[in-house]
Scaffold this motif. Structure first.
Motif, PDB file in Angstrom:
ATOM      1  N   ALA A   1       0.830  -1.363  -0.006  1.00  0.00           N
ATOM      2  CA  ALA A   1      -0.026   0.165  -0.013  1.00  0.00           C
ATOM      3  C   ALA A   1       0.972   1.164   0.041  1.00  0.00           C
ATOM      4  CB  ALA A   1      -1.154   0.080   1.235  1.00  0.00           C
TER       5      ALA A   1
ATOM      6  N   CYS B   1       0.836   6.015  -3.402  1.00  0.00           N
ATOM      7  CA  CYS B   1      -0.212   5.623  -2.878  1.00  0.00           C
ATOM      8  C   CYS B   1      -1.580   6.050  -3.691  1.00  0.00           C
ATOM      9  CB  CYS B   1      -0.302   6.858  -1.554  1.00  0.00           C
ATOM     10  SG  CYS B   1       0.802   6.047  -0.240  1.00  0.00           S
TER      11      CYS B   1
ATOM     12  N   LEU C   1      -2.780   2.127  -3.206  1.00  0.00           N
ATOM     13  CA  LEU C   1      -3.407   2.133  -2.176  1.00  0.00           C
ATOM     14  C   LEU C   1      -4.857   1.442  -2.488  1.00  0.00           C
ATOM     15  CD1 LEU C   1      -3.726   2.566   0.988  1.00  0.00           C
ATOM     16  CD2 LEU C   1      -4.468   4.818   0.613  1.00  0.00           C
TER      17      LEU C   1
ATOM     18  N   SER D   1      -4.629  -2.156  -3.058  1.00  0.00           N
ATOM     19  CA  SER D   1      -4.376  -2.730  -1.711  1.00  0.00           C
ATOM     20  C   SER D   1      -5.644  -3.217  -1.037  1.00  0.00           C
ATOM     21  CB  SER D   1      -3.445  -1.909  -0.939  1.00  0.00           C
ATOM     22  OG  SER D   1      -3.258  -2.756   0.324  1.00  0.00           O
ATOM     23  N   CYS D   2      -6.565  -2.133  -1.182  1.00  0.00           N
ATOM     24  CA  CYS D   2      -7.897  -2.355  -0.774  1.00  0.00           C
ATOM     25  C   CYS D   2      -8.795  -3.224  -1.235  1.00  0.00           C
ATOM     26  CB  CYS D   2      -8.803  -0.783  -0.606  1.00  0.00           C
ATOM     27  SG  CYS D   2      -8.068   0.266   0.439  1.00  0.00           S
TER      28      CYS D   2
END
Length: 94
Positions: free
Chosen positions: A16, A47, A51, A54-55
């Motif tokens: 992330a 990010c 990010l 990753s979520c």
């Protein structure tokens, strides 16, 4: 199931952020060396891309682990009487 969840979430969480794992920092450093005309890899740009990814991976991992290791409602054969009998069969702690 729990060990897999911890291992997967540690790997997903490391992706992330730029400082999540060392290979991310090595990649960011090598991008400037190998591709000097490319825009630099900053914490914000990393990010922005990783990010949300990753979520998404965390949600997929949660769904897969939940579907593999959590039985459907009503199929668990254990109840409090069985667990109490098993604990009393262990005997006192020494």
């Amino acid at each position: 199931g729990l060990a897999l969840g911890v291992a997967y979430s540690a790997n997903i969480g490391g992706i992330a952020t730029l400082t999540g794992t060392l290979p991310n920092l090595v990649f960011a450093g090598q991008m400037g060396v190998l591709f000097p005309d490319a825009p630099p890899v900053t914490f914000a740009s990393w990010c922005t891309f990783c990010l949300p990814l990753s979520c998404l991976m965390m949600a997929v991992c949660l769904f897969l682990l939940w579907s593999l290791f959590c039985p459907p409602e009503g199929t668990f054969k254990g109840d409090s009487a069985v667990l109490t009998a098993e604990v009393s069969a262990l005997g006192p702690m020494r």
